[in-house]
Design a protein around this motif. Structure first.
Motif, PDB file in Angstrom:
ATOM      1  N   TYR A  26       0.845  -1.193   0.000  1.00  0.00           N
ATOM      2  CA  TYR A  26       0.000   0.000   0.000  1.00  0.00           C
ATOM      3  C   TYR A  26       0.885   1.250   0.000  1.00  0.00           C
ATOM      4  O   TYR A  26       0.620   2.217  -0.712  1.00  0.00           O
ATOM      5  CB  TYR A  26      -0.945  -0.004   1.197  1.00  0.00           C
ATOM      6  N   TYR A  70      -5.677  -4.941   8.408  1.00  0.00           N
ATOM      7  CA  TYR A  70      -6.494  -3.739   8.324  1.00  0.00           C
ATOM      8  C   TYR A  70      -6.371  -2.885   9.579  1.00  0.00           C
ATOM      9  O   TYR A  70      -6.529  -1.687   9.525  1.00  0.00           O
ATOM     10  CB  TYR A  70      -7.969  -4.082   8.081  1.00  0.00           C
ATOM     11  N   LYS A  74      -4.215   2.615   7.431  1.00  0.00           N
ATOM     12  CA  LYS A  74      -5.126   3.745   7.439  1.00  0.00           C
ATOM     13  C   LYS A  74      -5.416   4.105   5.986  1.00  0.00           C
ATOM     14  O   LYS A  74      -4.542   4.572   5.277  1.00  0.00           O
ATOM     15  CB  LYS A  74      -4.499   4.911   8.179  1.00  0.00           C
ATOM     16  N   PHE A  75      -6.631   3.871   5.563  1.00  0.00           N
ATOM     17  CA  PHE A  75      -7.025   4.168   4.188  1.00  0.00           C
ATOM     18  C   PHE A  75      -7.455   5.625   4.112  1.00  0.00           C
ATOM     19  O   PHE A  75      -8.626   5.932   3.937  1.00  0.00           O
ATOM     20  CB  PHE A  75      -8.138   3.222   3.735  1.00  0.00           C
ATOM     21  N   THR A  76      -6.483   6.514   4.257  1.00  0.00           N
ATOM     22  CA  THR A  76      -6.788   7.935   4.302  1.00  0.00           C
ATOM     23  C   THR A  76      -7.293   8.456   2.968  1.00  0.00           C
ATOM     24  O   THR A  76      -7.863   9.530   2.914  1.00  0.00           O
ATOM     25  CB  THR A  76      -5.548   8.742   4.726  1.00  0.00           C
ATOM     26  N   SER A  78      -9.409   6.688   0.842  1.00  0.00           N
ATOM     27  CA  SER A  78     -10.487   5.846   0.316  1.00  0.00           C
ATOM     28  C   SER A  78     -11.487   6.646  -0.499  1.00  0.00           C
ATOM     29  O   SER A  78     -12.054   6.141  -1.462  1.00  0.00           O
ATOM     30  CB  SER A  78     -11.189   5.078   1.439  1.00  0.00           C
ATOM     31  N   ASP A  79     -11.683   7.912  -0.173  1.00  0.00           N
ATOM     32  CA  ASP A  79     -12.611   8.751  -0.934  1.00  0.00           C
ATOM     33  C   ASP A  79     -11.998   9.276  -2.228  1.00  0.00           C
ATOM     34  O   ASP A  79     -12.693   9.861  -3.050  1.00  0.00           O
ATOM     35  CB  ASP A  79     -13.086   9.932  -0.088  1.00  0.00           C
ATOM     36  N   SER A  98     -14.956  -7.943  -0.825  1.00  0.00           N
ATOM     37  CA  SER A  98     -14.988  -7.703   0.608  1.00  0.00           C
ATOM     38  C   SER A  98     -13.756  -6.910   1.057  1.00  0.00           C
ATOM     39  O   SER A  98     -13.866  -5.969   1.845  1.00  0.00           O
ATOM     40  CB  SER A  98     -15.066  -9.034   1.352  1.00  0.00           C
ATOM     41  N   LYS A 101     -13.838  -3.126   0.478  1.00  0.00           N
ATOM     42  CA  LYS A 101     -14.897  -2.358   1.138  1.00  0.00           C
ATOM     43  C   LYS A 101     -14.441  -1.009   1.701  1.00  0.00           C
ATOM     44  O   LYS A 101     -15.226  -0.069   1.709  1.00  0.00           O
ATOM     45  CB  LYS A 101     -15.564  -3.190   2.233  1.00  0.00           C
ATOM     46  N   PRO A 102     -13.194  -0.861   2.157  1.00  0.00           N
ATOM     47  CA  PRO A 102     -12.798   0.473   2.636  1.00  0.00           C
ATOM     48  C   PRO A 102     -12.911   1.557   1.561  1.00  0.00           C
ATOM     49  O   PRO A 102     -13.011   2.730   1.875  1.00  0.00           O
ATOM     50  CB  PRO A 102     -11.337   0.288   3.060  1.00  0.00           C
ATOM     51  N   PHE A 103     -12.907   1.161   0.309  1.00  0.00           N
ATOM     52  CA  PHE A 103     -13.034   2.114  -0.792  1.00  0.00           C
ATOM     53  C   PHE A 103     -14.512   2.206  -1.189  1.00  0.00           C
ATOM     54  O   PHE A 103     -14.890   1.975  -2.328  1.00  0.00           O
ATOM     55  CB  PHE A 103     -12.151   1.674  -1.961  1.00  0.00           C
ATOM     56  N   LYS A 104     -15.340   2.557  -0.225  1.00  0.00           N
ATOM     57  CA  LYS A 104     -16.799   2.486  -0.355  1.00  0.00           C
ATOM     58  C   LYS A 104     -17.391   3.397  -1.427  1.00  0.00           C
ATOM     59  O   LYS A 104     -18.468   3.132  -1.926  1.00  0.00           O
ATOM     60  CB  LYS A 104     -17.455   2.758   0.993  1.00  0.00           C
TER      61      LYS A 104
END
Length: 128
Positions: A26, A70, A74-76, A78-79, A98, A101-104
């Motif tokens: 990552y 996970y 930290k999926f800072t 994702s947005d 699944s 999912k953090p990348f909602k």
């Protein structure tokens, strides 16, 4: 290990996983994410899984679970991910959706390995 593919550029991050994945993978793409969002664009991520690797390892899957903690990630951004094309064997589809999912807010589309060129076109041509 996560490798960058040759069509990484502009707002596309193209990667191929061929071994165990973790936090360092990552971190490898994190600067690319920053470069893209600094231009005012969202990230388009092509994620190919090669579980027929010749690396001599057991592949990037251990008991059907990808090696990502996970809790420490930290999926800072994702947005900041707009779309994700996942390319791999059909058996991983449910698991990978699944894991993503953090990348909602991203549209996630799964392609089988035989559809690799279709997935590349989908990412490159900005098709939503």
């Amino acid at each position: 290990m996560l490798q960058l593919l040759d069509f990484t550029g502009q707002n596309i991050i193209a990667t191929k996983a061929d071994d165990l994945l973790g936090l360092k993978d990552y971190e490898k793409i994190h600067p690319f994410i920053h470069n893209i969002i600094n231009t005012g664009n969202k990230v388009r991520w092509y994620f190919e899984m090669d579980d027929d690797s010749n690396s001599g390892s057991t592949g990037f899957w251990e008991d059907g679970v990808i090696e990502i903690n996970y809790g420490s990630m930290k999926f800072t951004h994702s947005d900041d991910i707009e779309v994700i094309a996942i390319v791999g064997d059909k058996k991983w589809e449910k698991c990978m959706k699944s894991i993503m999912k953090p990348f909602k807010n991203a549209k996630v589309v799964y392609f089988e390995m035989a559809e690799k060129e279709k997935a590349k076109a989908w990412i490159i041509n900005n098709e939503k």
